[in-house]
Scaffold this active site. Sequence first.
Site, PDB file in Angstrom:
ATOM      1  N   MET A 170       0.796  -1.281  -0.024  1.00 48.07           N
ATOM      2  CA  MET A 170      -0.175   0.052   0.065  1.00 48.07           C
ATOM      3  C   MET A 170       0.885   1.281  -0.004  1.00 48.07           C
ATOM      4  O   MET A 170       0.341   2.529   0.664  1.00 48.07           O
ATOM      5  CB  MET A 170      -0.901  -0.011   1.198  1.00 48.07           C
ATOM      6  CG  MET A 170      -2.033  -1.149   1.007  1.00 48.07           C
ATOM      7  SD  MET A 170      -3.364  -0.788   1.878  1.00 48.07           S
ATOM      8  CE  MET A 170      -3.148  -0.583   3.568  1.00 48.07           C
ATOM      9  N   HIS A 209       9.599  -3.829   3.244  1.00 50.34           N
ATOM     10  CA  HIS A 209       9.259  -3.811   1.625  1.00 50.34           C
ATOM     11  C   HIS A 209      10.480  -4.423   0.669  1.00 50.34           C
ATOM     12  O   HIS A 209      10.283  -5.115   0.029  1.00 50.34           O
ATOM     13  CB  HIS A 209       8.470  -2.780   1.334  1.00 50.34           C
ATOM     14  CG  HIS A 209       7.057  -2.428   1.802  1.00 50.34           C
ATOM     15  ND1 HIS A 209       7.085  -1.099   2.700  1.00 50.34           N
ATOM     16  CD2 HIS A 209       5.811  -3.176   1.821  1.00 50.34           C
ATOM     17  CE1 HIS A 209       5.998  -1.251   3.218  1.00 50.34           C
ATOM     18  NE2 HIS A 209       5.135  -2.172   2.909  1.00 50.34           N
ATOM     19  N   SER A 223       4.705   0.887   8.199  1.00 50.46           N
ATOM     20  CA  SER A 223       4.376   2.309   7.620  1.00 50.46           C
ATOM     21  C   SER A 223       3.806   3.033   8.675  1.00 50.46           C
ATOM     22  O   SER A 223       4.040   4.106   8.723  1.00 50.46           O
ATOM     23  CB  SER A 223       3.676   2.087   6.536  1.00 50.46           C
ATOM     24  OG  SER A 223       4.089   1.346   5.382  1.00 50.46           O
TER      25      SER A 223
END
Length: 330
Positions: free
Chosen positions: A27, A34, A187
């Site tokens: 996202m 990531h 995040s």
Amino acid sequence: MTTTLLRTAAELHARVRTGRRAVVMTMGALHEGHATLIRTARRIAGPDGEVVVTVFVNPLQFGAGEDLDRYPRTLDADLEVAGRAGADVVFAPAVDEVYPGGEPQVRITAGPMGERLEGASRPGHFDGMLTVVAKLLHLTRPDVALYGQKDAQQLALIRRMVRDLNFDVEIVGVSTVREEDGLALSSRNRYLSPKERRTALALSQALFAGADRHAAQEALRARAREVPATRARAEALSAIGESRAAADAHAVAKAAPGSAAAVRAAARLVLDEAARLTPPLELDYLALVDPDDFTEIGDDFTGEAVLAVAARVGATRLIDNITLTFGAAS
């Protein structure tokens, strides 16, 4: 390497494929976790394959009062992170590319497993997650798709969907990436103030405390099985620092393969202490579950289990988990 930004599935489908395509779904707001997924995808795809990173903030995954509008959107920075990690393509579709007729009337339902833990705390979340994952699998057409173990329930549900609905794709789970102090990369960590971040460390500390208790129990049982006499067994147990267990060595030797209750208790003690900090940790759940269906395990359980925690610190909700194996060979 040069990373191509694509906005439509037609652009992606027009690319010539010469090897395996590996997809990492995100996202956005990419971080080292990531990047680890992307590097792993690069190794799997090989020099002749292709790595595609999707960046799409899925509105179906956010419930009432959750942080859809607040969720960070950092596409330029994401392109840099993805490129450095080895991505060939960043596929960043608009909402109307993924949902051209508006919110879909037909969705994938996560079933009973999707109603537990994260699903109980965030009703409808996993239905939205599986629906977009199914859509993105169709849009990107990968040979393999990679997901982080930090979202353990999500990973389990994706594997179940792929198996139950006969998706022709390999699913690979990648271990959680942590900061040096143990905090799982997320995040959402950027929302934490310095004081909130100190409190948030209790999530990983609780998991590690549970893991330490589990390791001690398994060591006790293994040592106890090596010594046949009750008195000698008690002395052996006492020698490795478990005087309480040494008081009843026979019971320890005959006990279930790993005391799930003791693991939960060790983790809960850390979380209870964090609830008294400033700012406090507000526990959502602590669970020790079977990864096949995310039901709680008992003290007679053998095999791999997931110790999972979710909590709020200030306005930020965080999750974490580790995997434990119960039941050393008798």
